[in-house]
Motif scaffolding. Structure first.
Motif, PDB file in Angstrom:
ATOM      1  N   ALA A  21      33.065 -53.403  -1.281  1.00 55.73           N
ATOM      2  CA  ALA A  21      32.917 -54.586  -2.134  1.00 55.73           C
ATOM      3  C   ALA A  21      32.752 -54.171  -3.596  1.00 55.73           C
ATOM      4  CB  ALA A  21      31.714 -55.418  -1.677  1.00 55.73           C
ATOM      5  N   LYS A  22      31.991 -53.118  -3.815  1.00 53.18           N
ATOM      6  CA  LYS A  22      31.803 -52.622  -5.183  1.00 53.18           C
ATOM      7  C   LYS A  22      33.133 -52.153  -5.769  1.00 53.18           C
ATOM      8  CE  LYS A  22      29.236 -49.248  -7.923  1.00 53.18           C
ATOM      9  NZ  LYS A  22      28.180 -48.221  -7.894  1.00 53.18           N
ATOM     10  N   GLN A  23      33.893 -51.409  -4.978  1.00 57.64           N
ATOM     11  CA  GLN A  23      35.184 -50.906  -5.456  1.00 57.64           C
ATOM     12  C   GLN A  23      36.135 -52.062  -5.749  1.00 57.64           C
ATOM     13  OE1 GLN A  23      35.921 -47.586  -6.259  1.00 57.64           O
ATOM     14  NE2 GLN A  23      37.529 -48.745  -7.293  1.00 57.64           N
ATOM     15  N   LEU A  24      36.127 -53.076  -4.897  1.00 57.78           N
ATOM     16  CA  LEU A  24      36.977 -54.244  -5.130  1.00 57.78           C
ATOM     17  C   LEU A  24      36.559 -54.964  -6.409  1.00 57.78           C
ATOM     18  CD1 LEU A  24      39.259 -56.086  -4.196  1.00 57.78           C
ATOM     19  CD2 LEU A  24      37.589 -57.266  -2.743  1.00 57.78           C
ATOM     20  N   ARG A  25      35.253 -55.104  -6.601  1.00 59.18           N
ATOM     21  CA  ARG A  25      34.762 -55.736  -7.834  1.00 59.18           C
ATOM     22  C   ARG A  25      35.248 -54.970  -9.054  1.00 59.18           C
ATOM     23  NH1 ARG A  25      30.752 -54.347 -11.124  1.00 59.18           N
ATOM     24  NH2 ARG A  25      29.666 -53.005  -9.655  1.00 59.18           N
ATOM     25  N   LEU A  26      35.151 -53.644  -9.008  1.00 55.70           N
ATOM     26  CA  LEU A  26      35.601 -52.820 -10.134  1.00 55.70           C
ATOM     27  C   LEU A  26      37.114 -52.912 -10.320  1.00 55.70           C
ATOM     28  CD1 LEU A  26      33.326 -49.698  -9.555  1.00 55.70           C
ATOM     29  CD2 LEU A  26      33.065 -51.466 -11.321  1.00 55.70           C
ATOM     30  N   ASP A  27      37.862 -52.936  -9.209  1.00 60.83           N
ATOM     31  CA  ASP A  27      39.323 -53.079  -9.284  1.00 60.83           C
ATOM     32  C   ASP A  27      39.717 -54.419  -9.917  1.00 60.83           C
ATOM     33  OD1 ASP A  27      39.540 -50.612  -8.051  1.00 60.83           O
ATOM     34  OD2 ASP A  27      40.122 -51.434  -6.093  1.00 60.83           O
ATOM     35  N   MET A  28      38.889 -55.433  -9.682  1.00 57.46           N
ATOM     36  CA  MET A  28      39.145 -56.755 -10.264  1.00 57.46           C
ATOM     37  C   MET A  28      38.582 -56.855 -11.687  1.00 57.46           C
ATOM     38  SD  MET A  28      38.400 -59.117  -6.900  1.00 57.46           S
ATOM     39  CE  MET A  28      38.833 -60.667  -7.667  1.00 57.46           C
ATOM     40  N   LEU A  46      23.123 -58.533  -5.332  1.00 59.25           N
ATOM     41  CA  LEU A  46      24.449 -57.911  -5.361  1.00 59.25           C
ATOM     42  C   LEU A  46      24.322 -56.401  -5.468  1.00 59.25           C
ATOM     43  CD1 LEU A  46      27.519 -57.824  -5.571  1.00 59.25           C
ATOM     44  CD2 LEU A  46      27.289 -58.428  -7.993  1.00 59.25           C
ATOM     45  N   ARG A  47      23.450 -55.931  -6.345  1.00 59.26           N
ATOM     46  CA  ARG A  47      23.250 -54.493  -6.519  1.00 59.26           C
ATOM     47  C   ARG A  47      22.798 -53.854  -5.206  1.00 59.26           C
ATOM     48  NH1 ARG A  47      19.446 -54.547 -10.097  1.00 59.26           N
ATOM     49  NH2 ARG A  47      20.864 -54.633 -11.870  1.00 59.26           N
ATOM     50  N   THR A  59      25.023 -64.392   2.074  1.00 61.15           N
ATOM     51  CA  THR A  59      25.306 -63.683   0.824  1.00 61.15           C
ATOM     52  C   THR A  59      26.627 -62.932   0.929  1.00 61.15           C
ATOM     53  OG1 THR A  59      22.966 -63.470   0.289  1.00 61.15           O
ATOM     54  CG2 THR A  59      24.465 -61.880  -0.741  1.00 61.15           C
ATOM     55  N   VAL A  60      26.843 -62.267   2.054  1.00 58.82           N
ATOM     56  CA  VAL A  60      28.095 -61.525   2.262  1.00 58.82           C
ATOM     57  C   VAL A  60      29.280 -62.491   2.251  1.00 58.82           C
ATOM     58  CG1 VAL A  60      29.375 -60.026   3.843  1.00 58.82           C
ATOM     59  CG2 VAL A  60      26.920 -59.682   3.523  1.00 58.82           C
ATOM     60  N   VAL A  61      29.119 -63.648   2.880  1.00 54.76           N
ATOM     61  CA  VAL A  61      30.194 -64.648   2.884  1.00 54.76           C
ATOM     62  C   VAL A  61      30.481 -65.121   1.462  1.00 54.76           C
ATOM     63  CG1 VAL A  61      30.817 -66.995   3.632  1.00 54.76           C
ATOM     64  CG2 VAL A  61      29.757 -65.404   5.247  1.00 54.76           C
ATOM     65  N   ARG A  62      29.453 -65.411   0.696  1.00 55.39           N
ATOM     66  CA  ARG A  62      29.653 -65.856  -0.692  1.00 55.39           C
ATOM     67  C   ARG A  62      30.364 -64.788  -1.517  1.00 55.39           C
ATOM     68  NH1 ARG A  62      23.740 -68.653  -1.308  1.00 55.39           N
ATOM     69  NH2 ARG A  62      24.363 -70.678  -0.491  1.00 55.39           N
ATOM     70  N   LEU A  63      29.953 -63.540  -1.347  1.00 53.54           N
ATOM     71  CA  LEU A  63      30.594 -62.452  -2.094  1.00 53.54           C
ATOM     72  C   LEU A  63      32.045 -62.284  -1.655  1.00 53.54           C
ATOM     73  CD1 LEU A  63      27.659 -59.889  -2.131  1.00 53.54           C
ATOM     74  CD2 LEU A  63      28.592 -61.127  -4.103  1.00 53.54           C
ATOM     75  N   ALA A  64      32.288 -62.341  -0.353  1.00 55.95           N
ATOM     76  CA  ALA A  64      33.657 -62.203   0.150  1.00 55.95           C
ATOM     77  C   ALA A  64      34.551 -63.305  -0.415  1.00 55.95           C
ATOM     78  CB  ALA A  64      33.660 -62.228   1.674  1.00 55.95           C
TER      79      ALA A  64
END
Length: 106
Positions: A21-28, A46-47, A59-64
């Motif tokens: 999820a962190k890598q995807l956030r950074l990629d975006m 989130l951290r 929380t995981v669903v919201r982030l996804a």
């Protein structure tokens, strides 16, 4: 006793999910603050998720969903169509199949 056919333990899977999820956030190209605002999740939560993989499921669903990855989560625990749903169903399907035997050798 839990029998798992996965190659990662639940803890390893959670950690890898948080890191992904962190890598995807950074990629975006999103900051934690931007993603937390999109998802409605506090930055410290989130951290913690990104660092440990630990977070409540909601929380995981919201982030996804905020990362455009929530489209199939509702299917996560659906049974496989080709597998019996209970032992009774398995036994019934086994009894319904005609018994096959090899032909007699003469």
């Amino acid at each position: 006793m839990v029998i798992s056919l996965n190659k990662f333990s639940p803890e390893e899977t959670a950690l890898k999910t948080g890191l992904a999820a962190k890598q995807l956030r950074l990629d975006m190209n999103l900051t934690r603050k931007e993603l937390s605002e999109r998802a409605g999740v506090p930055v410290p939560t989130l951290r913690k998720f990104e660092d440990t993989g630990l977070a409540p499921f909601l929380t995981v669903v919201r982030l996804a969903q905020a990362l455009s990855r929530g489209e199939n989560l509702e299917h996560l625990f659906e049974p496989d169509d080709d597998l019996p749903r209970s032992i009774d169903e398995m036994l019934a399907s086994e009894n319904a199949k005609p018994r096959q035997r090899a032909s007699r050798k003469r």
